[in-house]
Motif scaffolding. Structure first.
Motif, PDB file in Angstrom:
ATOM      1  N   UNK A 161      54.477  54.439  35.411  1.00  0.00           N
ATOM      2  CA  UNK A 161      54.799  55.764  34.880  1.00  0.00           C
ATOM      3  C   UNK A 161      56.255  55.891  34.471  1.00  0.00           C
ATOM      4  N   UNK A 162      57.145  55.077  35.056  1.00  0.00           N
ATOM      5  CA  UNK A 162      58.557  55.140  34.685  1.00  0.00           C
ATOM      6  C   UNK A 162      58.886  54.249  33.497  1.00  0.00           C
ATOM      7  N   UNK A 163      57.875  53.587  32.927  1.00  0.00           N
ATOM      8  CA  UNK A 163      58.082  52.736  31.760  1.00  0.00           C
ATOM      9  C   UNK A 163      58.350  51.284  32.078  1.00  0.00           C
ATOM     10  N   UNK A 164      58.524  50.923  33.339  1.00  0.00           N
ATOM     11  CA  UNK A 164      58.787  49.529  33.704  1.00  0.00           C
ATOM     12  C   UNK A 164      57.523  48.694  33.513  1.00  0.00           C
ATOM     13  N   UNK A 165      57.724  47.400  33.223  1.00  0.00           N
ATOM     14  CA  UNK A 165      56.624  46.526  32.835  1.00  0.00           C
ATOM     15  C   UNK A 165      56.514  45.318  33.754  1.00  0.00           C
ATOM     16  N   UNK A 166      55.278  44.832  33.911  1.00  0.00           N
ATOM     17  CA  UNK A 166      55.012  43.560  34.568  1.00  0.00           C
ATOM     18  C   UNK A 166      54.053  42.779  33.673  1.00  0.00           C
ATOM     19  N   UNK A 167      54.127  41.459  33.745  1.00  0.00           N
ATOM     20  CA  UNK A 167      53.298  40.627  32.873  1.00  0.00           C
ATOM     21  C   UNK A 167      52.500  39.640  33.706  1.00  0.00           C
ATOM     22  N   UNK A 168      51.415  39.183  33.116  1.00  0.00           N
ATOM     23  CA  UNK A 168      50.568  38.183  33.760  1.00  0.00           C
ATOM     24  C   UNK A 168      49.883  37.395  32.662  1.00  0.00           C
ATOM     25  N   UNK A 169      49.727  36.094  32.881  1.00  0.00           N
ATOM     26  CA  UNK A 169      49.042  35.242  31.921  1.00  0.00           C
ATOM     27  C   UNK A 169      47.969  34.436  32.635  1.00  0.00           C
ATOM     28  N   UNK A 170      46.800  34.355  32.015  1.00  0.00           N
ATOM     29  CA  UNK A 170      45.738  33.496  32.532  1.00  0.00           C
ATOM     30  C   UNK A 170      45.193  32.687  31.361  1.00  0.00           C
ATOM     31  N   UNK A 171      44.700  31.480  31.610  1.00  0.00           N
ATOM     32  CA  UNK A 171      44.117  30.696  30.524  1.00  0.00           C
ATOM     33  C   UNK A 171      42.921  31.427  29.905  1.00  0.00           C
ATOM     34  N   UNK A 172      42.855  31.420  28.573  1.00  0.00           N
ATOM     35  CA  UNK A 172      41.730  32.057  27.892  1.00  0.00           C
ATOM     36  C   UNK A 172      40.459  31.255  28.129  1.00  0.00           C
ATOM     37  N   UNK A 173      39.332  31.947  28.030  1.00  0.00           N
ATOM     38  CA  UNK A 173      38.019  31.309  28.178  1.00  0.00           C
ATOM     39  C   UNK A 173      37.239  31.552  26.885  1.00  0.00           C
ATOM     40  N   UNK A 174      37.459  30.708  25.862  1.00  0.00           N
ATOM     41  CA  UNK A 174      36.916  30.972  24.518  1.00  0.00           C
ATOM     42  C   UNK A 174      35.417  31.218  24.475  1.00  0.00           C
ATOM     43  N   UNK A 175      34.642  30.529  25.319  1.00  0.00           N
ATOM     44  CA  UNK A 175      33.193  30.712  25.272  1.00  0.00           C
ATOM     45  C   UNK A 175      32.774  32.070  25.831  1.00  0.00           C
ATOM     46  N   UNK A 176      33.550  32.600  26.782  1.00  0.00           N
ATOM     47  CA  UNK A 176      33.284  33.921  27.365  1.00  0.00           C
ATOM     48  C   UNK A 176      34.627  34.636  27.550  1.00  0.00           C
ATOM     49  N   UNK A 177      35.189  35.205  26.481  1.00  0.00           N
ATOM     50  CA  UNK A 177      36.544  35.780  26.562  1.00  0.00           C
ATOM     51  C   UNK A 177      36.691  36.865  27.619  1.00  0.00           C
ATOM     52  N   UNK A 178      35.604  37.583  27.926  1.00  0.00           N
ATOM     53  CA  UNK A 178      35.707  38.667  28.903  1.00  0.00           C
ATOM     54  C   UNK A 178      36.032  38.154  30.304  1.00  0.00           C
ATOM     55  N   UNK A 179      35.682  36.899  30.613  1.00  0.00           N
ATOM     56  CA  UNK A 179      35.976  36.361  31.939  1.00  0.00           C
ATOM     57  C   UNK A 179      37.476  36.307  32.179  1.00  0.00           C
ATOM     58  N   UNK A 180      38.246  35.845  31.184  1.00  0.00           N
ATOM     59  CA  UNK A 180      39.699  35.775  31.334  1.00  0.00           C
ATOM     60  C   UNK A 180      40.306  37.172  31.389  1.00  0.00           C
ATOM     61  N   UNK A 181      39.750  38.101  30.618  1.00  0.00           N
ATOM     62  CA  UNK A 181      40.261  39.474  30.618  1.00  0.00           C
ATOM     63  C   UNK A 181      40.127  40.090  32.010  1.00  0.00           C
ATOM     64  N   UNK A 182      38.949  39.998  32.580  1.00  0.00           N
ATOM     65  CA  UNK A 182      38.712  40.580  33.910  1.00  0.00           C
ATOM     66  C   UNK A 182      39.531  39.859  34.975  1.00  0.00           C
ATOM     67  N   UNK A 183      39.592  38.534  34.894  1.00  0.00           N
ATOM     68  CA  UNK A 183      40.380  37.775  35.863  1.00  0.00           C
ATOM     69  C   UNK A 183      41.846  38.184  35.796  1.00  0.00           C
ATOM     70  N   UNK A 184      42.373  38.348  34.581  1.00  0.00           N
ATOM     71  CA  UNK A 184      43.768  38.730  34.418  1.00  0.00           C
ATOM     72  C   UNK A 184      44.050  40.130  34.933  1.00  0.00           C
ATOM     73  N   UNK A 185      43.152  41.062  34.649  1.00  0.00           N
ATOM     74  CA  UNK A 185      43.343  42.446  35.130  1.00  0.00           C
ATOM     75  C   UNK A 185      43.344  42.477  36.654  1.00  0.00           C
ATOM     76  N   UNK A 186      42.380  41.788  37.266  1.00  0.00           N
ATOM     77  CA  UNK A 186      42.316  41.780  38.731  1.00  0.00           C
ATOM     78  C   UNK A 186      43.564  41.129  39.330  1.00  0.00           C
TER      79      UNK A 186
END
Length: 676
Positions: free
Chosen positions: A31-56
């Motif tokens: 809420x104060x505008x500060x940022x954090x980053x995270x990177x996970x390897x993409x999963x081209x055959x099932x892109x949603x797997x990397x998205x959910x893994x990264x969010x968690x």
């Protein structure tokens, strides 16, 4: 569906997930505008797997729960990759008799005018999946040949026998009167000839038959895959208990719901690219910069866009894989120049770089993954701009192997390894410079009065050289350049675009277009609901006889409308034609729901003491090894000024400052590189 406007709490966060070819980037903003980053390897055959893994992963790292997410945005490459890999649906086309070859003939523009052997990519609909029907509507929208039930019955049988995933109905001049298309879609849907039957006018209702048909076919080709992906991702997000609706980034720089992304899938073709441009536009507004070039360098390509007065240039004439896509999108010029671009010698022995890329695997020689062809990244390693590791020490670089390979390559040119590496960067800078001139000089903008917003994994490495090469005012490096596209998505509004042809009797600008705008507004209400949205009225206008239009603000005053056309024409093409008549072609309504403002995070001011470099190392600059200070970006406080040459390291990128430049860090953490 979860709530659209969830509660605000002290721990409320915004999260963006941007799927790339190698990594999926996750950005979390508090809420104060500060940022954090995270990177996970993409999963081209099932892109949603990397998205959910990264969010968690980022939620766990930051100690917040899914219920604390009050804005969740996703940039997807599913539609783009589906077209480029030709792994989409089996699409059939029903078209007016005599026009079955419209996709094959395309238009008169040649991809490479002097190459007699060049071939366009094959159409997405092969000839044996195209069916013709006897019907005809005139250019004025009047029926010429009726659409008979007997014809519909005949083609229904032919289409059913083709075992199609999607049928596209695209009739001549349907953008003027869609009655025949609508009747055909209704009939064929009732007969169950395919799981999906769609009308071209439902995707885009603008003139130019090839462009309109191509857009509808692209949408149909990617629709089943995108729809399935959105269903899976949306269900998983809801099961996680995320308190926000999932929003999807679209090509025009706005957001839409997964449901609309599933049916209007072509709107997401430039999903990932748009996020970075929107982020750059937001930063340009925040910094008060009038003319900014958004400059996003990845491993394979560089995406360049012009931003004026805080708004990116847009276009309605984009393309993918040489096929027209007649939908509003940010106007991005993509060139084959990135960190993985390969250096090679042409038949005359001249040094060339790109557009071929080493990609992520095997990647540059210095990555140690078996790559043998020298790349732009290897040149940076040999010159000392990059140290011995990346990603905060988590990824080692093999300097010795890269240096040895560079020496072998340089011997063919009669050069030293370091001079060859400088030559590689000079050649790639020239290529990138041409890309920047294309969005500035070729549009009547003085590149010297523009700022370069450099981001992406490699943008900050090249920003200094490019502003030197082009004489630009400054290079601006945002706080987290490596995930700028993900961060930019958080600043995107919910946006929907609607268009309709101008009635022929009003094409000269006379008469009111209020009825047309009211129709478009009703469509906006149907699609977006009555929660409230801002409207922007636009018009496509041109001088009579021209082939293409300019999209400009609409005004009911005919004389003021003409002046707007003249002003924009002069800015874009360098002249105005007072003797030419004005012609209005299409009406546009842009409906947006602005996002809540989040304050820009601030960094503390320093105590006035000089910043101590974390190390010093030799860097090869302009033909000589130069002792160069290396700084940690996290150690730079607001107001810090560094004299070049300098290297600034951070987790997601490296910034290079030339000897004749100064780098200043402002109170929001942006770096400003200027001539000393």
């Amino acid at each position: 569906m979860t709530a659209q406007n969830p509660r605000a709490t002290p721990t409320a966060v915004q999260v963006a997930a941007d799927t790339g070819g190698t990594f999926t980037d996750i950005g979390l903003r508090r809420a104060d505008g500060s940022l954090s980053v995270w990177k996970v390897p993409s999963t081209p055959s099932h892109p949603d797997e990397a998205v959910i893994k990264g969010i968690r992963a980022v939620l766990e790292q930051q100690g917040v729960s899914a219920q604390d997410i009050n804005r969740l945005v996703h940039g997807t490459t599913v539609a783009t990759n589906t077209v480029l890999t030709r792994e989409g649906a089996k699409v059939g086309l029903l078209t007016t008799a005599g026009f079955r070859d419209i996709l094959a003939i395309s238009h008169q523009a040649r991809p490479m005018i002097y190459d007699n052997e060049v071939h366009r990519p094959a159409p997405l609909v092969p000839d044996d999946l195209i069916v013709e029907i006897t019907e005809r509507t005139g250019a004025d929208g009047e029926e010429i040949t009726p659409l008979e039930d007997s014809e519909l019955e005949r083609v229904a049988g032919e289409l059913a026998d083709l075992d199609l995933d999607v049928v596209v109905v695209s009739f001549l001049n349907a953008y003027r009167n869609s009655d025949h298309e609508d009747r055909a879609v209704s009939y064929l849907t009732g007969r169950g000839v395919a799981p999906i039957v769609s009308a071209a006018t439902d995707v885009t209702s603008e003139m130019r038959e090839y462009d309109r048909t191509s857009t509808a076919v692209i949408n149909a080709y990617v629709r089943p895959k995108v729809s399935g992906y959105m269903d899976r991702l949306g269900t998983t997000v809801e099961d996680m208990g995320v308190a926000s609706r999932l929003w999807v980034m679209q090509s025009n720089g706005g957001l839409l719901t997964p449901g609309l992304a599933g049916t209007h899938s072509a709107r997401t073709v430039l999903s990932g690219l748009a996020g970075g441009v929107i982020g750059a536009a937001n930063w340009a507004r925040h910094l008060g910069l009038d003319k900014v070039v958004s400059f996003d360098i990845g491993g394979t390509s560089t995406d360049i866009a012009m931003i004026r007065h805080g708004e990116p240039d847009e276009t309605t004439t984009g393309e993918i894989d040489s096929m027209p896509l007649r939908l509003p999108s940010v106007d991005v010029n993509t060139i084959g120049a990135g960190g993985g671009s390969i250096a090679w010698l042409d038949s005359g022995g001249g040094l060339r770089v790109g557009p071929h890329s080493a990609g992520a695997v095997p990647g540059p020689v210095a990555y140690g993954h078996g790559g043998t062809e020298l790349t732009v990244t290897d040149a940076h390693v040999v010159l000392g701009r990059l140290g011995t590791s990346l990603l905060g020490g988590g990824f080692d670089l093999d300097y010795a192997t890269a240096r040895a390979r560079m020496a072998e390559f340089a011997e063919k040119l009669g050069m030293l390894a370091e001079d060859c590496a400088e030559g590689i960067l000079t050649v790639i800078a020239a290529t990138m410079g041409r890309g920047i001139r294309k969005v500035t000089v070729e549009r009547g903008i003085d590149v010297r009065a523009s700022h370069l917003m450099a981001f992406g994994g490699a943008g900050p490495l090249h920003g200094a050289d490019l502003i030197h090469e082009l004489g630009m005012t400054s290079a601006v490096i945002p706080p987290l350049p490596g995930i700028a596209s993900a961060v930019g998505m958080l600043d995107a509004p919910v946006r929907h675009d609607f268009a309709a042809p101008v009635p022929r009797e009003n094409a000269d600008g006379s008469g009111s277009l209020e009825d047309v705008f009211r129709t478009l507004r009703r469509r906006a209400l149907d699609e977006m609901g009555d929660a409230g949205f801002d409207e922007e009225r636009l018009i496509d206008a041109r001088y009579t006889g021209q082939s293409y239009e300019l999209t400009i603000p609409y005004t009911a005053d005919q004389f003021a409308q003409r002046e707007l056309l003249d002003e924009n024409h002069e800015e874009r093409y360098g002249f105005r034609d007072p003797d030419a008549e004005m012609e209005l072609v299409a009406v546009r309504l842009v409906a947006t729901v602005p996002k809540p403002d989040i304050p820009q995070a601030r960094i503390a001011a320093g105590d006035g003491a000089a910043v101590v470099p974390k190390e010093r190392r030799p860097v090869y600059i302009d033909g000589a090894w130069t002792d160069t200070a290396v700084y940690d970006r996290d150690a730079l406080s607001a107001g810090t000024t560094l004299e070049g040459p300098a290297i600034i390291d951070q987790f997601d990128t490296t910034t290079y400052v030339r000897p004749d430049q100064t780098c200043r860090c402002d109170d929001a953490g942006f770096l400003h590189l200027t001539r000393r």
